[in-house]
Motif scaffolding. Structure first.
Motif, PDB file in Angstrom:
ATOM      1  N   ASP A   1      -9.186  20.387  50.862  1.00 33.99           N
ATOM      2  CA  ASP A   1      -9.001  19.871  49.502  1.00 33.99           C
ATOM      3  C   ASP A   1      -9.038  18.335  49.540  1.00 33.99           C
ATOM      4  O   ASP A   1      -8.042  17.663  49.780  1.00 33.99           O
ATOM      5  N   GLU A   2     -10.227  17.800  49.239  1.00 33.18           N
ATOM      6  CA  GLU A   2     -10.474  16.368  49.417  1.00 33.18           C
ATOM      7  C   GLU A   2      -9.541  15.501  48.561  1.00 33.18           C
ATOM      8  O   GLU A   2      -8.988  14.505  49.051  1.00 33.18           O
ATOM      9  N   SER A   3      -9.344  15.884  47.305  1.00 33.91           N
ATOM     10  CA  SER A   3      -8.530  14.998  46.463  1.00 33.91           C
ATOM     11  C   SER A   3      -7.070  15.032  46.904  1.00 33.91           C
ATOM     12  O   SER A   3      -6.382  14.005  46.874  1.00 33.91           O
ATOM     13  N   TYR A   4      -6.609  16.187  47.368  1.00 34.77           N
ATOM     14  CA  TYR A   4      -5.231  16.250  47.877  1.00 34.77           C
ATOM     15  C   TYR A   4      -5.076  15.353  49.117  1.00 34.77           C
ATOM     16  O   TYR A   4      -4.114  14.592  49.232  1.00 34.77           O
ATOM     17  N   ILE A   5      -6.053  15.419  50.001  1.00 35.42           N
ATOM     18  CA  ILE A   5      -5.979  14.606  51.232  1.00 35.42           C
ATOM     19  C   ILE A   5      -5.978  13.116  50.876  1.00 35.42           C
ATOM     20  O   ILE A   5      -5.166  12.337  51.389  1.00 35.42           O
ATOM     21  N   ASN A   6      -6.857  12.729  49.953  1.00 35.19           N
ATOM     22  CA  ASN A   6      -6.863  11.325  49.532  1.00 35.19           C
ATOM     23  C   ASN A   6      -5.514  10.927  48.945  1.00 35.19           C
ATOM     24  O   ASN A   6      -5.015   9.824  49.203  1.00 35.19           O
ATOM     25  N   SER A   7      -4.933  11.832  48.160  1.00 35.65           N
ATOM     26  CA  SER A   7      -3.676  11.485  47.485  1.00 35.65           C
ATOM     27  C   SER A   7      -2.538  11.277  48.483  1.00 35.65           C
ATOM     28  O   SER A   7      -1.725  10.370  48.308  1.00 35.65           O
ATOM     29  N   ILE A   8      -2.492  12.069  49.553  1.00 39.72           N
ATOM     30  CA  ILE A   8      -1.364  11.864  50.482  1.00 39.72           C
ATOM     31  C   ILE A   8      -1.571  10.592  51.329  1.00 39.72           C
ATOM     32  O   ILE A   8      -0.608   9.923  51.682  1.00 39.72           O
ATOM     33  N   PHE A   9      -2.813  10.271  51.644  1.00 38.50           N
ATOM     34  CA  PHE A   9      -3.043   9.000  52.361  1.00 38.50           C
ATOM     35  C   PHE A   9      -2.630   7.824  51.468  1.00 38.50           C
ATOM     36  O   PHE A   9      -2.039   6.845  51.944  1.00 38.50           O
ATOM     37  N   PHE A  10      -2.930   7.924  50.173  1.00 37.86           N
ATOM     38  CA  PHE A  10      -2.578   6.863  49.238  1.00 37.86           C
ATOM     39  C   PHE A  10      -1.051   6.761  49.134  1.00 37.86           C
ATOM     40  O   PHE A  10      -0.483   5.673  49.188  1.00 37.86           O
ATOM     41  N   LYS A  11      -0.398   7.909  49.043  1.00 28.16           N
ATOM     42  CA  LYS A  11       1.051   7.918  48.829  1.00 28.16           C
ATOM     43  C   LYS A  11       1.838   7.489  50.070  1.00 28.16           C
ATOM     44  O   LYS A  11       2.776   6.704  49.976  1.00 28.16           O
ATOM     45  N   TYR A  12       1.453   7.985  51.233  1.00 31.87           N
ATOM     46  CA  TYR A  12       2.309   7.773  52.412  1.00 31.87           C
ATOM     47  C   TYR A  12       1.789   6.702  53.376  1.00 31.87           C
ATOM     48  O   TYR A  12       2.469   6.358  54.345  1.00 31.87           O
ATOM     49  N   LYS A  13       0.593   6.194  53.141  1.00 28.06           N
ATOM     50  CA  LYS A  13       0.060   5.084  53.966  1.00 28.06           C
ATOM     51  C   LYS A  13       0.228   5.353  55.472  1.00 28.06           C
ATOM     52  O   LYS A  13       0.888   4.603  56.188  1.00 28.06           O
ATOM     53  N   PHE A  14      -0.382   6.462  55.920  1.00 29.94           N
ATOM     54  CA  PHE A  14      -0.240   6.854  57.333  1.00 29.94           C
ATOM     55  C   PHE A  14      -0.816   5.776  58.257  1.00 29.94           C
ATOM     56  O   PHE A  14      -1.863   5.202  57.978  1.00 29.94           O
ATOM     57  N   ASP A  15      -0.136   5.551  59.369  1.00 26.36           N
ATOM     58  CA  ASP A  15      -0.640   4.616  60.388  1.00 26.36           C
ATOM     59  C   ASP A  15      -1.523   5.336  61.394  1.00 26.36           C
ATOM     60  O   ASP A  15      -2.345   4.712  62.061  1.00 26.36           O
ATOM     61  N   ALA A  16      -1.273   6.638  61.548  1.00 27.43           N
ATOM     62  CA  ALA A  16      -2.025   7.384  62.559  1.00 27.43           C
ATOM     63  C   ALA A  16      -2.102   8.848  62.150  1.00 27.43           C
ATOM     64  O   ALA A  16      -1.258   9.336  61.384  1.00 27.43           O
ATOM     65  N   VAL A  17      -3.129   9.504  62.672  1.00 23.56           N
ATOM     66  CA  VAL A  17      -3.308  10.938  62.432  1.00 23.56           C
ATOM     67  C   VAL A  17      -3.412  11.634  63.787  1.00 23.56           C
ATOM     68  O   VAL A  17      -4.125  11.155  64.676  1.00 23.56           O
ATOM     69  N   ILE A  18      -2.681  12.732  63.938  1.00 24.47           N
ATOM     70  CA  ILE A  18      -2.901  13.614  65.096  1.00 24.47           C
ATOM     71  C   ILE A  18      -3.366  14.937  64.489  1.00 24.47           C
ATOM     72  O   ILE A  18      -2.600  15.636  63.823  1.00 24.47           O
ATOM     73  N   HIS A  19      -4.656  15.227  64.684  1.00 23.89           N
ATOM     74  CA  HIS A  19      -5.291  16.313  63.919  1.00 23.89           C
ATOM     75  C   HIS A  19      -5.438  17.584  64.748  1.00 23.89           C
ATOM     76  O   HIS A  19      -6.308  17.685  65.621  1.00 23.89           O
ATOM     77  N   LEU A  20      -4.578  18.554  64.428  1.00 26.95           N
ATOM     78  CA  LEU A  20      -4.650  19.852  65.117  1.00 26.95           C
ATOM     79  C   LEU A  20      -5.073  20.985  64.200  1.00 26.95           C
ATOM     80  O   LEU A  20      -5.457  22.057  64.701  1.00 26.95           O
ATOM     81  N   ALA A  21      -4.956  20.821  62.890  1.00 30.87           N
ATOM     82  CA  ALA A  21      -5.223  21.944  61.978  1.00 30.87           C
ATOM     83  C   ALA A  21      -6.625  22.484  62.203  1.00 30.87           C
ATOM     84  O   ALA A  21      -7.592  21.721  62.247  1.00 30.87           O
ATOM     85  N   ALA A  22      -6.713  23.784  62.362  1.00 25.90           N
ATOM     86  CA  ALA A  22      -8.021  24.405  62.590  1.00 25.90           C
ATOM     87  C   ALA A  22      -7.882  25.912  62.463  1.00 25.90           C
ATOM     88  O   ALA A  22      -6.787  26.464  62.579  1.00 25.90           O
ATOM     89  N   GLU A  23      -8.997  26.550  62.227  1.00 27.25           N
ATOM     90  CA  GLU A  23      -9.105  27.981  62.505  1.00 27.25           C
ATOM     91  C   GLU A  23      -9.386  28.045  63.997  1.00 27.25           C
ATOM     92  O   GLU A  23     -10.310  27.375  64.480  1.00 27.25           O
ATOM     93  N   SER A  24      -8.602  28.842  64.742  1.00 24.41           N
ATOM     94  CA  SER A  24      -8.634  28.693  66.200  1.00 24.41           C
ATOM     95  C   SER A  24      -9.002  29.947  66.994  1.00 24.41           C
ATOM     96  O   SER A  24      -9.082  29.874  68.213  1.00 24.41           O
ATOM     97  N   HIS A  25      -9.224  31.074  66.322  1.00 24.78           N
ATOM     98  CA  HIS A  25      -9.439  32.294  67.116  1.00 24.78           C
ATOM     99  C   HIS A  25     -10.919  32.698  67.150  1.00 24.78           C
ATOM    100  O   HIS A  25     -11.523  32.984  66.109  1.00 24.78           O
TER     101      HIS A  25
END
Ligand code: NAD
Ligand code: DAU
Length: 354
Positions: A64-88
Motif C-alpha cells: 500500500d504505497e500511500s500508507y507507506i509514504n504516510s508513515i515515513f512522513f509521520k515518523y521520519k525514520f532514520d533507518a529501515v530493516i526490511h524483513l517483510a516478505a512472503e517466505s515459503h
C-alpha cells in the motif's frame, strides 16, 4: 543516539527475534514494527516488548504505497530493516503473484518512500535489506555461495527475492541511497511457522502424523539458529559497510533425510518414546518442482570483516528449538487451525499440490 528505526515483518519468525533484540538492547532507539499480520505474522511473538516505551506496532501492508509514504512522513525514520516478505517456497509455487506483490512491489514502495523522505540528507541513513541464499540458485555436490556468485533463482519465491535485491542495489547505484544487503541460509528456532521443515516435522511428530520428505530426501540445506541470525543483523546494521553484501550461514550442512532422522531420535528421547518410533512416520512424497539440490554459504567475509560467527551448535540449537515447541503447545495449536488446515490439506493430502 536517538533514532527512529522501521523494522518490517517484525511479527514473523526472524523479524520477531530482531525486534525483541533491538527493543531490549537499544533503549535510545524507537523501534517501529510494521507488519500486515498475514498467516505468518503473530503478535504472540512480541509479548515481551509490546508494552515497552521504545516499541510501536504499526499494522499495515508494504504493498500500500500511500500508507507507506504516510508513515515515513509521520515518523521520519532514520533507518529501515526490511524483513517483510512472503517466505515459503511451496506457497510461491501455488500462488506466485502474492510473492511479486509483497516481495517486489512492497520493497519498491519502501525504497521510494525512503528516497523521498531522505532526499536531502543521506547522512546516518540506512536501508538494510534482508535476503536469502536462494537467490544464488542451486549448488552441485561441492562449492559454496560467495557474495559475488551470480544470481540464478529457481522458484517464484527466490526470483522475487532476487528482484528485490537488484532493486535495492540499483537504488544505491542510481540514487545513492545508502543500503546494505545480507543473504542468509536456512534459519530454524522458536517462533517459526510450522509449514517449514523443522517446525512442521516437530508438530507432526507431536501429533503422530506422517513426515512428508520430498523426493529422495537427499537435498542439502545449511542451517543457522535464528538468534544467531538476529545477532548478525545487529552487527551488520551497526558495522556493515554501506553498499556491501554479506552472506550469513552456519557452516552447517545437512541432507534433509539425515536431519529428519536426527530430529526423530531427539524427539523420541524428549517424549520418552521407544527408539525409532518417530522414524516410522517418515514418508517419501512427491518432490517439490524445481527443488534446489544444495545450498551452502561461505560466511568468511562477515567473520573476517565484522567478527560474526554462529554461537550455537546445531545440536544445542535443535534441542532448544524442540524444547521451545514442546513448552509452547498453545502457541502451536493456535496456529495449526483455521486456514492453515486448508493449506495443509492442499499441500499434502489432495495429491494435486505442486
Ligand atoms: P515469515 O514468513 O515468518 O514472516 C514474514 C512476516 O512478514 C510476517 O510477519 C508477515 O505478516 C509479514 N508480511 C508479509 N507480507 C507483508 C506485507 N505485504 N506487508 C507487511 N508485512 C508483511 O518470514 P521469515 O522466515 O521470518 O523471513 C523474514 C525475511 O528473511 C524474509 O525476507 C525472508 O526472505 C528472509 N529469509 C528467511 C530465511 C528463513 O530461513 N526463514 C532465510 C534467509 C532469509
Ligand atoms: O535458504 C533460505 C531459505 O530457507 C529462506 O529464504 C526461505 O524463506 C525458507 O523457507 C527456507 O527455504 P527452504 O525451501 O529451504 O525451506 P523449507 O523448510 O521449506 O524446506 C527445507 C528442505 O526440506 C527443502 O529441501 C524442502 C524439504 N521439505 C520441506 C517441507 C516443508 C520436505 O522434504 N518436506 C516438507 O514438507
Amino acid at each position: 543516539m536517538k533514532k527512529n528505526i522501521l523494522i518490517t515483518g517484525g511479527a514473523g519468525f526472524i523479524g520477531s527475534h530482531v525486534v525483541n533484540l533491538f527493543v531490549e538492547k537499544y533503549s535510545d532507539y524507537q523501534i517501529f514494527n510494521l507488519d500486515k499480520l498475514t498467516y505468518a505474522g503473530n503478535l504472540e511473538n512480541l509479548k515481551e516488548v509490546e508494552s515497552k516505551s521504545n516499541y510501536t506496532f504499526l499494522k499495515g501492508d508494504i504493498v500500500d504505497e500511500s500508507y507507506i509514504n504516510s508513515i515515513f512522513f509521520k515518523y521520519k525514520f532514520d533507518a529501515v530493516i526490511h524483513l517483510a516478505a512472503e517466505s515459503h517456497v511451496d506457497r510461491s509455487i501455488t500462488n506466485p503473484n502474492e510473492f511479486v506483490f509483497t516481495n517486489v512491489i512492497g520493497t519498491l514502495n519502501l525504497l521510494n518512500a525512503a528516497k523521498k523522505s531522505w532526499a536531502n540528507d543521506f547522512e546516518d541513513k540506512l536501508f538494510y535489506h534482508i535476503s536469502t541464499d536462494e537467490v544464488y540458485g542451486s549448488l552441485g555436490d561441492t562449492g559454496f555461495f560467495l557474495e559475488d556468485t551470480p544470481y540464478s533463482p529457481n522458484s517464484p519465491y527466490s526470483a522475487s527475492k532476487a528482484s528485490s535485491d537488484h532493486l535495492v542495489r540499483a537504488y544505491g547505484e542510481t540514487f545513492k541511497l545508502p543500503f546494505v544487503i545480507t543473504n542468509c541460509s536456512n534459519n530454524y528456532g522458536p517462533n517459526q511457522f510450522p509449514e517449514k521443515l523443522i517446525p512442521l516435522f516437530i508438530n507432526n511428530i507431536i501429533t503422530k502424523k506422517a513426515l512428508p520428505v520430498y523426493g529422495d530426501g537427499n537435498y542439502t540445506r545449511d542451517w543457522l539458529y535464528v538468534v544467531d541470525h538476529a545477532i548478525a543483523i545487529d552487527n551488520v546494521f551497526h558495522n556493515g559497510v554501506e553498499g556491501e553484501t554479506y552472506n550469513i550461514g552456519g557452516f552447517n550442512e545437512w541432507k534433509n533425510i539425515d536431519l529428519v532422522t536426527l530430529l526423530c531420535d531427539l524427539m523420541d528421547a524428549k517424549l520418552g518414546l521407544s527408539k525409532s518410533t518417530s522414524r516410522e512416520l517418515i514418508t517419501y512424497v512427491k518432490d517439490r518442482p524445481g527443488h534446489d539440490l544444495r545450498y551452502a554459504i561461505d560466511a568468511s567475509k562477515i567473520k573476517k570483516e565484522l567478527g560474526w560467527e554462529p554461537s550455537v551448535t546445531f545440536e544445542e540449537g535443535l534441542s532448544k528449538t524442540i524444547d521451545w515447541y514442546l513448552d509452547n503447545d498453545v502457541w502451536l495449536s493456535n496456529i495449526v487451525s483455521g486456514t492453515y488446515k486448508d493449506y495443509y490439506k492442499n499441500q499434502y493430502e489432495t495429491g494435486n499440490s505442486n
